[in-house]
Design an enzyme around this catalytic site. Sequence first.
Site, short mmCIF file in Angstrom:
data_model
loop_
_atom_site.label_atom_id
_atom_site.label_comp_id
_atom_site.label_asym_id
_atom_site.label_seq_id
_atom_site.Cartn_x
_atom_site.Cartn_y
_atom_site.Cartn_z
N HIS A 119 19.43 50.07 33.20
CA HIS A 119 19.82 50.95 32.10
C HIS A 119 19.00 52.24 31.99
CE1 HIS A 119 16.58 48.93 29.73
NE2 HIS A 119 16.60 50.02 28.99
N GLU A 142 18.34 57.94 33.67
CA GLU A 142 17.58 58.81 32.76
C GLU A 142 16.19 59.12 33.30
OE1 GLU A 142 15.81 58.89 28.20
OE2 GLU A 142 16.80 57.10 28.95
N ASP A 143 15.52 58.13 33.91
CA ASP A 143 14.09 58.27 34.23
C ASP A 143 13.79 58.55 35.70
OD1 ASP A 143 13.55 57.79 31.60
OD2 ASP A 143 13.13 55.66 31.86
N ASP A 153 17.60 46.48 24.00
CA ASP A 153 16.62 47.50 24.38
C ASP A 153 15.73 47.84 23.19
OD1 ASP A 153 15.49 49.71 25.92
OD2 ASP A 153 16.73 51.03 24.69
N ASP A 176 14.14 30.49 -3.15
CA ASP A 176 14.90 30.19 -1.92
C ASP A 176 14.18 30.66 -0.67
OD1 ASP A 176 15.20 32.85 -2.54
OD2 ASP A 176 17.32 32.95 -2.01
N HIS A 223 9.91 46.52 31.26
CA HIS A 223 10.84 46.74 30.13
C HIS A 223 12.28 46.35 30.48
CE1 HIS A 223 12.91 48.55 26.76
NE2 HIS A 223 13.51 49.40 27.55
#
Length: 737
Positions: A85, A89-90, A148, A268, A60
Amino acid sequence: MQHFTQAEIGYIEDRYQDFLKVLKGKFDEGRLARIEKAFRFSNAAHDGIKRKSGEPFIIHPIAVAKIVAVDLGLGATSIVAALLHDVVEDTEYRLSDIENMFGERVARIVDGLTKLSGDFDARHALTLKKMLMTLSDDVRVILIKIADRLHNMRTLDSMLPHKKIKIAAETLFLYVPLAHRLGLYAIKNELEDLSFKHKHPDEYNQILLMLHNQEEKRNYLVNEFIRPIVEKLKNEGFDCAVTHRLKTCYSIWRKMQKKSVTFNEIYDILAIRIVVRSVPEISEKRQCFDVLSIVTDIYKPKPDRIRDWITTPKANGYESLHVTVMGPQGNWVEVQIRTDRMDDIAEHGFAAHYRYKDIRTFENELDPWIEQIRELLQSNDSDAFEFLDDFKLNLYSSEINVFTPKGDMISLPQGSTVIDLAYEIHTDLGNKCIGAKINLKLVPLSHVLQNGDQVEILTSENQVPKLDWLKFSNTAKARGKIKDAFKIEKAKHTEKGKQLIEEAFNHIKEPASANNIKKLVAHHNLNNRDQLYSEVGMGFIDLKDIKEIIGKKSENKLVKYWNITFWGGNKNTPEIAPTKKIDQKKPFLLKETQDDTSFSLAKCCNPIPGEPVVGYLSNEEHVIIHKVDCPEVAKLLTNQGENIIRAEWTKFKRQSYLTRLNLEGFDRLGIVHEVTTVISKGLNINMRSVKFDTHDGIFKGDLFLYIHNAEDLKSLISRLKNIKGIENVSRVENLNE
């Protein structure tokens, strides 16, 4: 902790090497070494961690970094931040570790991205403000966040169905307008189509099939159309690339919904793009207008469809000439003319400015907008979603340009009124505004401005801001300033609203319980009880239908009272079955006789059985049913996503639901009789009211009918369209207009 297998490690390395290939020639060795270091660090930190699809998580960040490098064209610092990034957090690493290894700039961007983690729902009520604070500090945070989200949307298939709908709705609600405002048209289009694919899979696949079926015919028309243009441009010595682009599936579907037309009626679907390789000695504007002259020599232009975004670029930096011309087979075709620089900016938005301007001296088109955000953030409103509603007004609307008496040009969102312009110029001007003069004609505060208007704002020292102004103010700045003027009054309005609600409940002999208040909040699509009190106190909400809103409890209580009082609670008396709590993991089945749980149909979209719907849990026992594409659902998914559940219809045969249809066509003798015959006899549908107006041979019909289900409605519309003279049949969701 489980580590990756050798096969998984090899897969990760292959994907990283593919990523490095797109960076070749873009960066020097020092920058490539920083990117390499960031990947190795992030890879080690995410060792053993997998996504819901079962894929190693590090894939990712690599994909996001690739979007940042290729689609956004950002530099090494942004690529490093994209690779890192999710680390804070992880994993167990902290921001201080990132700063020590990669420097303060990267750490600041990663910090901004970490603060933006999670969903935009009630549990993260201040996420939006955090995002905008970061945007006003470093726009790269938002650009990486959009990248992301784009990769998450590309890999949404592994998510549960209700999660797909929530994420898709959230993307349409916030990320698409942000991408639009930042000039990222290619990404905006992809996000729209991916959201459409997961929210409306059947309609998406149907449009995709129709586009595929017409591909051969379309290519023939394109080649026939561009051949004389290419020849003339070549003869005149222009170095141009002439291509075509298709309207996205989402754009086609939106137009079909908005205009109530079929796929074949959209003229269009494709546009021709002419990209001029600019010559430094001649101005880009002149080169584009020379090409426009050649195109309009070959094909006749539609007078009201020439747009000059070069003389006055859009606020996000977009520059191009648009002209709609009559093609060789009687089809209108849009032609877009721009230079290669303009095309790069149109595709890559804000980031492309870095490649063409000295960013230190370039007064960026986004600066005034970012300054507006700073102003809005100074407001201390606790309700982040009320703030979001106002802020979004400035994100996605088309723009108009108006002029002051001295000839200064001011850009505003389309639909802006006199009061919006007054506050745009100065707060005091807005507070004292009593109206305006346009072309020597007096107009009120609520007058909607048109592109090119020259406006003189009129003021009075006796004027003060009024809450009614909120009803016709359409910019975040004006709404914020008006609300600021009434902040002192807010507590009074809340108290007054609370008192009015309690009186209304007393009047219908019902308690002002938490559940009953929740029903009112849900019915009016608000976020919390304080907002309800405030809106009632300010007079924006009428409580006359309160009894209907809180539902069917009174009847049950009366039955229970009758049983206990007159039958003495006899054991043989059937008891009222206790209501069951709704299981959010399963689809909520909508039955014609709903015994255990109750539901109601939302008044904003009036769904009928058979239409794709979702449910909103107003409390543990009651569900409000909305159409999937209802605008209110987008808002609810964004700020109360945990209360949205899947809902499915069972067979509805006995009950019928009020539905409104509009008809347009050419008047002739007997047409009204034919319409009423089709309605009453063909499908045995009852009519509540039928109104027809005729003027100069054109008729308009307004029908209120009782329909059993969506299948019957579709069949009825098809039969009505087959009546000679009827040109258009459309459903109107709002029954009260």
